[in-house]
Design an enzyme around this catalytic site. Sequence first.
Site, PDB file in Angstrom:
ATOM      1  N   SER A 140      15.734  18.675 -17.280  1.00  0.00           N
ATOM      2  CA  SER A 140      14.888  19.861 -17.176  1.00  0.00           C
ATOM      3  C   SER A 140      15.507  21.022 -17.929  1.00  0.00           C
ATOM      4  O   SER A 140      16.728  21.193 -17.938  1.00  0.00           O
ATOM      5  CB  SER A 140      14.695  20.246 -15.707  1.00  0.00           C
TER       6      SER A 140
ATOM      7  N   HIS B  64       0.831  -1.215   0.000  1.00  0.00           N
ATOM      8  CA  HIS B  64       0.000   0.000   0.000  1.00  0.00           C
ATOM      9  C   HIS B  64       0.863   1.262   0.000  1.00  0.00           C
ATOM     10  O   HIS B  64       0.435   2.310   0.497  1.00  0.00           O
ATOM     11  CB  HIS B  64      -0.947   0.024   1.205  1.00  0.00           C
TER      12      HIS B  64
END
EC number: 4.2.1.2
Length: 465
Positions: A319, A189
């Site tokens: 980037s 989870h």
Amino acid sequence: MAQSFRIENDSMGTIKVPDQALWGAQTQRSLINFAIGHNKMPMKLIYSIVQIKASAAIVNCRLGVLDKQRKNFILNACNEISNGMHDEQFPLSVWQTGSGTQTNMNVNEVISNIASHLNGNKLGSHEPLHPNDHVNRSQSTNDVFPAAIQIATVQEILENLLPELDQLIETFDKKIIKWNRIIKTGRTHLQDAVPLTLGQEASAWKEQLIASRNRLNKSLNELYPLPLGGTAIGTGLNAPAKFDKEIALEIAKSTRSPFVSAQNKFAIMASHDALVHTMSQLKLLAVSLFKIVNDLRLLSCGPRGGLGELRLPENEPGSSIMPGKVNPTQCEAMAMVCTQIMALDSAVTMAGSGGHLQMNSYKPLIAFNLLESIDLLSSACKSSRILMIEGIEPNLEKIQNSLQNSLMLITSLTPIIGYEKASKIAQCAHEKDITLKEATKLLGYLNEDDFDRIVNPQSMTGMEN
């Protein structure tokens, strides 16, 4: 300089064809009628149709319905095409008739005109080979085209995808051996869970790929029965006796794959369930690869603000505004490929369900999407292996810090002190920001020696020996 043309004839009348083109009237009509998009019929499929034409010529000659000289003309032309000498002569769009008739005729016409050229006849003269009467003898598009899809799919999976998949599995196997003693925090989870080794984590990825490989291999068995000899609808009209079995043997020999004549040709001409099934196995491989690269980018996220347990190779700047930023681009490329495969599978599923009576008229779409999927998966597996997976390194400091701070190590105390007391230790450690050992001592449940003996991450992984 103005382009020159010749006049060719077909059952619809006359049409202008570029002088230098080896295709004929039906191909030219298709170029005019289906100027749709930019997706051309894959050359891999063209080569498979050519294999069928060569095999048909051999069998037709053997069965006495084609003379030896014309057989040799067909074989010579097929050899030139298969060697890539005429790729530009197959210009037709995928988005054409749903049977693939124009592409079958494109191949027939090019073979005919190669023979005309080699024998000093005019292009379009249909001498010494007629596209229908000789090149297409004992055949129909309705059995040739689906057979070509099956042959091309089998060859591309065996020659390209499975070898790349095997190398990817082997790469993970090497990582498993190297990482098998690195103990780390497991996560369920997306939250901390009991520990495992990095090798165990990688073994899950490897086994997913092995399962996909096995499923793909098994799906090929459904593609070996060929509809050839069924001609128009499966009855074998206009094909000589034994043609179906003989041509399957020829194709098996030339491809070195166990192709056979289908017992019921009606079924695999009216529907293409075997192709839909193979596409679904490609989708399952995409599902596995998507999960694997998602795991890799989660485990490598950071490098300082995230998990950062794995270091991926730095291949290019990430980037245009943030200096020094590097992104998991191979993961992202693979994820996009996998997403595309899932979409293509949906299209093939719909196409497979779209047949009517004795004919499925979505064959070009099925062919294009299958071969595109195999190509994308093959090249994506290679790219991710070479540019990412081979170069992955564990960040041992991050892994150790996460493991030491994990509250889920308390799980090993549950059989000794019970679930409720173990929960209280975890809650105490979390609330007071102390270690599990300190919380256990504070609550008075165990002494430090017993805690160290029982809470042993290595024993919790099952890797003590």
